[in-house]
Design an enzyme around this catalytic site. Structure first.
Site, PDB file in Angstrom:
ATOM      1  N   ARG A 173       0.824  -1.309   0.132  1.00 11.90           N
ATOM      2  CA  ARG A 173       0.029   0.078   0.075  1.00 11.90           C
ATOM      3  C   ARG A 173       0.910   1.342  -0.083  1.00 11.90           C
ATOM      4  O   ARG A 173       2.073   1.216   0.447  1.00 11.90           O
ATOM      5  CB  ARG A 173      -0.800  -0.009   1.288  1.00 11.90           C
ATOM      6  CG  ARG A 173      -0.055   0.120   2.502  1.00 11.90           C
ATOM      7  CD  ARG A 173      -1.048  -0.130   3.793  1.00 11.90           C
ATOM      8  NE  ARG A 173      -0.541   0.164   5.016  1.00 11.90           N
ATOM      9  CZ  ARG A 173       0.023   1.084   5.684  1.00 11.90           C
ATOM     10  NH1 ARG A 173      -0.400   2.158   5.045  1.00 11.90           N
ATOM     11  NH2 ARG A 173       0.605   1.042   6.836  1.00 11.90           N
ATOM     12  N   ARG A 177      -2.567  10.785   1.739  1.00  9.17           N
ATOM     13  CA  ARG A 177      -3.255  11.647   2.730  1.00  9.17           C
ATOM     14  C   ARG A 177      -3.913  12.907   1.680  1.00  9.17           C
ATOM     15  O   ARG A 177      -3.328  13.602   1.355  1.00  9.17           O
ATOM     16  CB  ARG A 177      -2.684  12.046   3.835  1.00  9.17           C
ATOM     17  CG  ARG A 177      -2.053  11.026   4.634  1.00  9.17           C
ATOM     18  CD  ARG A 177      -1.009  11.892   5.896  1.00  9.17           C
ATOM     19  NE  ARG A 177      -0.590  10.700   6.623  1.00  9.17           N
ATOM     20  CZ  ARG A 177       0.357  10.927   7.370  1.00  9.17           C
ATOM     21  NH1 ARG A 177       0.947  12.040   7.486  1.00  9.17           N
ATOM     22  NH2 ARG A 177       0.971   9.955   7.696  1.00  9.17           N
ATOM     23  N   ARG A 250      20.202  -6.011   0.813  1.00  6.70           N
ATOM     24  CA  ARG A 250      20.781  -4.978   0.408  1.00  6.70           C
ATOM     25  C   ARG A 250      21.630  -4.017   1.482  1.00  6.70           C
ATOM     26  O   ARG A 250      21.325  -4.159   2.542  1.00  6.70           O
ATOM     27  CB  ARG A 250      19.685  -3.891  -0.064  1.00  6.70           C
ATOM     28  CG  ARG A 250      18.973  -4.140  -1.259  1.00  6.70           C
ATOM     29  CD  ARG A 250      19.648  -4.416  -2.607  1.00  6.70           C
ATOM     30  NE  ARG A 250      20.017  -3.004  -2.837  1.00  6.70           N
ATOM     31  CZ  ARG A 250      20.831  -2.493  -3.607  1.00  6.70           C
ATOM     32  NH1 ARG A 250      21.749  -3.479  -4.652  1.00  6.70           N
ATOM     33  NH2 ARG A 250      20.899  -1.356  -4.378  1.00  6.70           N
ATOM     34  N   ARG A 281      19.257   9.563  -0.463  1.00  5.68           N
ATOM     35  CA  ARG A 281      18.769  10.762   0.421  1.00  5.68           C
ATOM     36  C   ARG A 281      20.041  11.409   1.098  1.00  5.68           C
ATOM     37  O   ARG A 281      21.197  11.092   1.241  1.00  5.68           O
ATOM     38  CB  ARG A 281      17.872  10.184   1.588  1.00  5.68           C
ATOM     39  CG  ARG A 281      18.478   9.215   2.561  1.00  5.68           C
ATOM     40  CD  ARG A 281      17.146   8.887   3.572  1.00  5.68           C
ATOM     41  NE  ARG A 281      17.479   7.808   4.465  1.00  5.68           N
ATOM     42  CZ  ARG A 281      16.928   7.151   5.464  1.00  5.68           C
ATOM     43  NH1 ARG A 281      15.760   7.751   5.671  1.00  5.68           N
ATOM     44  NH2 ARG A 281      17.490   6.223   6.199  1.00  5.68           N
ATOM     45  N   GLU A 301      23.231   8.768   1.368  1.00  2.45           N
ATOM     46  CA  GLU A 301      23.205   7.421   1.559  1.00  2.45           C
ATOM     47  C   GLU A 301      23.105   6.847   0.185  1.00  2.45           C
ATOM     48  O   GLU A 301      22.400   7.193  -0.834  1.00  2.45           O
ATOM     49  CB  GLU A 301      21.937   6.881   2.225  1.00  2.45           C
ATOM     50  CG  GLU A 301      22.003   7.154   3.592  1.00  2.45           C
ATOM     51  CD  GLU A 301      20.799   6.521   4.525  1.00  2.45           C
ATOM     52  OE1 GLU A 301      19.884   5.712   3.659  1.00  2.45           O
ATOM     53  OE2 GLU A 301      20.339   7.070   5.612  1.00  2.45           O
ATOM     54  N   TYR A 349      12.507  -7.119   8.208  1.00  3.35           N
ATOM     55  CA  TYR A 349      13.005  -5.623   8.415  1.00  3.35           C
ATOM     56  C   TYR A 349      11.800  -5.317   9.722  1.00  3.35           C
ATOM     57  O   TYR A 349      10.817  -5.515   9.641  1.00  3.35           O
ATOM     58  CB  TYR A 349      12.434  -4.966   7.470  1.00  3.35           C
ATOM     59  CG  TYR A 349      12.630  -3.519   7.505  1.00  3.35           C
ATOM     60  CD1 TYR A 349      13.963  -2.848   7.317  1.00  3.35           C
ATOM     61  CD2 TYR A 349      11.735  -2.691   8.154  1.00  3.35           C
ATOM     62  CE1 TYR A 349      14.352  -1.474   7.761  1.00  3.35           C
ATOM     63  CE2 TYR A 349      12.012  -1.198   8.316  1.00  3.35           C
ATOM     64  CZ  TYR A 349      13.314  -0.826   8.085  1.00  3.35           C
ATOM     65  OH  TYR A 349      13.507   0.579   8.294  1.00  3.35           O
ATOM     66  N   ASP A 351      11.262  -2.313  12.646  1.00  2.00           N
ATOM     67  CA  ASP A 351      11.234  -0.968  13.217  1.00  2.00           C
ATOM     68  C   ASP A 351      11.675  -1.248  14.404  1.00  2.00           C
ATOM     69  O   ASP A 351      11.714  -2.105  15.193  1.00  2.00           O
ATOM     70  CB  ASP A 351      10.168  -0.159  13.341  1.00  2.00           C
ATOM     71  CG  ASP A 351       9.534   0.260  11.602  1.00  2.00           C
ATOM     72  OD1 ASP A 351      10.616   0.478  11.247  1.00  2.00           O
ATOM     73  OD2 ASP A 351       8.424   0.460  11.447  1.00  2.00           O
TER      74      ASP A 351
END
Length: 369
Positions: A173, A177, A250, A281, A301, A349, A351
């Site tokens: 997804r 907004r 990666r 970035r 990066e 992955y 958080d």
């Protein structure tokens, strides 16, 4: 010689540090070792002229779980930093995540209905029924303008592959907004530890024996005699000597520059979303803590394939790698005295709040037996 301990914890990142802290509270003796010269894993901060530089990439804490938020704040107070990144596409700046500010900058539209209509016009003309790759998935969600401006170049640099060669599930997804809201995360709690993440790790590891610059695999036979119980947070395929083959990741290369100016880009994070710019970035670290230093440090990066000596950052969770990981996971389940935890050991992955929650759950499960 090191005396025998209750738990040998391989890895002083978030998972290992939380596990060690909680088990120490329960009266267990823990020894933590890490191959890096410092604790903290990827959240380690290097102090450069008073600026806490996120050495292994930007880490912004966010969670909806008040217990986790209260937990980390019991070691160090977090500030009110709100992640509001920008996208630089061929020299033009846009707000992220995709919101009414972005749509105004992109199309000049001023109402949610106008923005929805723009997206609908671009998704209605698509001819495929079911997305077969990442490009088609993104086009079906947000249309061509958003895809080509913000997604295509950034994603292809990040993964080192054409978007048409990437599976559609990578983008399940996309946050869209229809309000003027630049807050990247929807989570209730968000911030950066005041004074940097080292304060969080130091608090977790207080009064716990820690040895850094030690590679577990250089003397595995010895370290395995230190404790009957091991917590392993490294690469799961490495633990089993790559017996089924190597999992793919990666990696990232960071290029730090100290600048003799107080403010370089006016924001902590700016993504470069075109294909021509080689980095993804630029991070300006002082903005994470609202710094007032006369100098600034920026980090570019550069994504790259994992090579020998490089750090693994992002698991490539396609079918081939997930099937391979499941073989290692089954093998790991036969090791009753070893806890495999964290991003590398679980090939997932995470958080930061998820890593902490996982470690707390593992401790609770062990303590309840």
């Amino acid at each position: 010689m090191v005396k025998k301990v209750d738990y040998l914890i391989v890895g002083a990142g978030l998972f290992g540090s939380v596990f060690a802290h909680e088990m120490t509270k329960r009266g267990k003796r823990c020894l933590v070792i890490d191959k890096r010269p410092n604790t903290g894993g990827n959240v380690y901060c290097e102090n450069i002229e008073g600026i806490n530089v996120h050495k292994y990439g930007a880490h912004i804490f966010h969670t909806n779980d008040k217990k986790i938020w209260d937990y980390v704040n019991s070691f160090v107070t977090f500030n009110r930093y709100t992640n509001s990144p920008l996208a630089n596409y061929k020299g033009k700046l846009y707000n992220l995540p995709f919101n009414m500010n972005t749509f105004y900058q992109l199309w000049g539209v001023k109402s949610p209905e106008e923005a929805k209509q723009k997206i609908k016009e671009q998704t209605d003309i698509l001819t495929f029924n079911k997305p077969s790759n990442l490009e088609e998935q993104a086009l079906s969600l947000v249309g061509r303008d958003i895809y080509e401006t913000f997604i295509k170049g950034y994603t292809e640099k990040q993964w080192g592959r054409k978007a048409t060669q990437l599976p559609p599930f990578i983008i399940k997804r996309l946050p869209v907004r229809f309000t003027f809201d630049n807050n990247y995360f929807n989570d209730t709690y968000q911030g950066i530890p005041i004074g940097g993440y080292n304060k969080l790790i130091n608090g977790l590891l207080k009064n716990i024996e820690v040895k850094v610059a030690i590679d577990y695999f250089d003397n595995k036979e010895y370290w395995d005699t230190i404790s009957d119980k091991i917590v392993y947070t490294g690469k799961i395929d490495e633990y089993f000597e790559y017996c089924f083959g190597k999992l793919e990741y990666r990696s990232l290369r960071f290029e730090n520059t100290m600048l003799n100016q107080s403010n370089y880009q006016g924001n902590a994070v700016i993504n470069y979303t075109d294909n021509e710019t080689p980095f993804t970035r630029i991070i300006e670290h002082k903005h994470f803590e609202f710094g007032k230093q006369s100098n600034t440090v920026i980090t570019k990066e550069y994504p790259l394939e994992l090579k020998s000596g490089a750090e693994p950052y992002y698991p490539i969770n396609d079918k081939k790698n997930n099937d391979l990981y499941n073989k290692y996971k089954d093998l790991a389940s036969s090791k009753g005295n070893i806890v495999f935890g964290g991003r590398l050991a679980e090939y997932k992955y995470y958080d930061m709040h998820q890593v902490i929650a996982s470690a707390l759950q593992k401790v609770q499960l062990i303590a309840s037996k």
